[in-house]
Design a protein around this motif. Sequence first.
Motif, short mmCIF file in Angstrom:
data_model
loop_
_atom_site.label_atom_id
_atom_site.label_comp_id
_atom_site.label_asym_id
_atom_site.label_seq_id
_atom_site.Cartn_x
_atom_site.Cartn_y
_atom_site.Cartn_z
N TYR A 28 1.71 1.86 -2.97
CA TYR A 28 0.77 0.81 -3.40
C TYR A 28 1.46 -0.55 -3.39
O TYR A 28 0.89 -1.55 -2.92
N THR A 29 2.69 -0.61 -3.90
CA THR A 29 3.42 -1.88 -3.96
C THR A 29 3.75 -2.39 -2.57
O THR A 29 3.64 -3.60 -2.30
N LYS A 30 4.16 -1.50 -1.67
CA LYS A 30 4.44 -1.91 -0.29
C LYS A 30 3.17 -2.42 0.38
O LYS A 30 3.21 -3.39 1.16
N ALA A 31 2.05 -1.77 0.11
CA ALA A 31 0.78 -2.22 0.67
C ALA A 31 0.41 -3.61 0.16
O ALA A 31 -0.10 -4.45 0.91
N CYS A 32 0.67 -3.86 -1.13
CA CYS A 32 0.40 -5.19 -1.69
C CYS A 32 1.24 -6.26 -1.01
O CYS A 32 0.76 -7.35 -0.71
N PHE A 63 -0.13 3.51 4.93
CA PHE A 63 0.37 3.71 3.56
C PHE A 63 -0.24 4.94 2.88
O PHE A 63 0.06 5.19 1.71
N GLN A 64 -1.08 5.67 3.61
CA GLN A 64 -1.66 6.92 3.11
C GLN A 64 -2.46 6.73 1.82
O GLN A 64 -2.50 7.62 0.97
N LEU A 65 -3.08 5.57 1.68
CA LEU A 65 -3.85 5.28 0.47
C LEU A 65 -5.26 5.84 0.60
O LEU A 65 -5.86 5.81 1.67
#
Length: 405
Positions: A28-32, A63-65
């Motif tokens: 999540y943080t890398k995606a942000c 990111f597999q979110l």
Amino acid sequence: MQQGLTLKLKIKPNDTEANQLRVMQLAYTKACDYVSSYHFEHHFTLSRRQLHDALYRRLRRDFQLKSQLAESVLITVLARYKTVQTLMARKPYRYKDSYTGKWYQVRRDLAWLRQPVRFKRLQVDLVWNRDWRFLKNGQISLNTLDKPIKVDGALHYFDRYMHQGWKLGTAKLLQIGRKWYLHIGATKELPDFNRSQMRHVVGLDRGLRFLTTAYDELDQTSFANGKAILRKRRKFKQLRQELQAKGTKSAKRRLKRIGQRENRWMADVNHQITKTLAETYGTGAVFALEDLAGVRFATERMAKDHRYEAVSWSFFDFEQKLAYKTTLRGGTVVKVSADYTSQRCPKCGSINKTNRDHERHHYRCAVCGYQSNDDRIGAMNIQQLGTLWASGETHPKFERLTAVE
């Protein structure tokens, strides 16, 4: 009016579940960070819909979110930039004209950023009833990148919010040390403050020697002594200087931990003071505070050795805590003009800055002879402005009409 709170809920995942949560936080943080860089490269012109059209599939694939987490990433990034923009607007860029000697200020916006906002702290925003919810057995269901998990939580004090009209919202998943928490947003519709139900008007003067000086309509004064707090802040300052001088990696890690510890301590002190004030005056209290907007500019002109003590206390955090605690008890917090509150005699109304002795922290009126502690004088004047507001004046302030030369 709608009142918001952030509720802190401790959860207890096992080692396997904690690892799943940590993996989700990292993704999540890398995606942000990725969305933030994209938004920065497009000069902050893209709306949420445009970001969704451009990045949604990539967030899901790279990111597999899950679907809701991908949407939450977009919301988180845009909200962070909105906050940054607000903070930049509060502190304009100030410069001095070398020819005229005059000071000017320019309003700042996101265009002043030289690099995109970075998301350094691992976090995840979980939407109520989509990514997290309470189960009938008392456990909490949390979505992960794989399948949902069920964890235990400390729910003993949550009944007051779940059964008294509070609406739960997005929860921020955080790890502090080895402990896991959900910081849950909650809102509730409360009636607007009615001046006819007012029971107390309290003037609050904020400072360094006394964090707060409270004066009410019954001529009662209370002080929150700041001497011990000032000594502790100076110890933090000295320790930071020593670690900065070392410059090693371990010193930098400890420096970061110390900063976080000091922030938590300051927040706790503000919590204790505001809780005491709200509980002491109870229902229908009006707390009048000076509007301190722009006061930081003045303190930055102080001697460098004393600048830290002058600007480091979180008065804004104090205002926020006092405001919501007072509102929950049927009261309100108002801001009044700070003009002449430390120079005006609360008895005769004369204004003369020489009446105040800064070294002795004493005030003596040259006209009527009234004298008292200078912080108490400030609180008395603020209380009078609060009384004027309570009587119907929208923006009460003191005018220099009876100044003494």
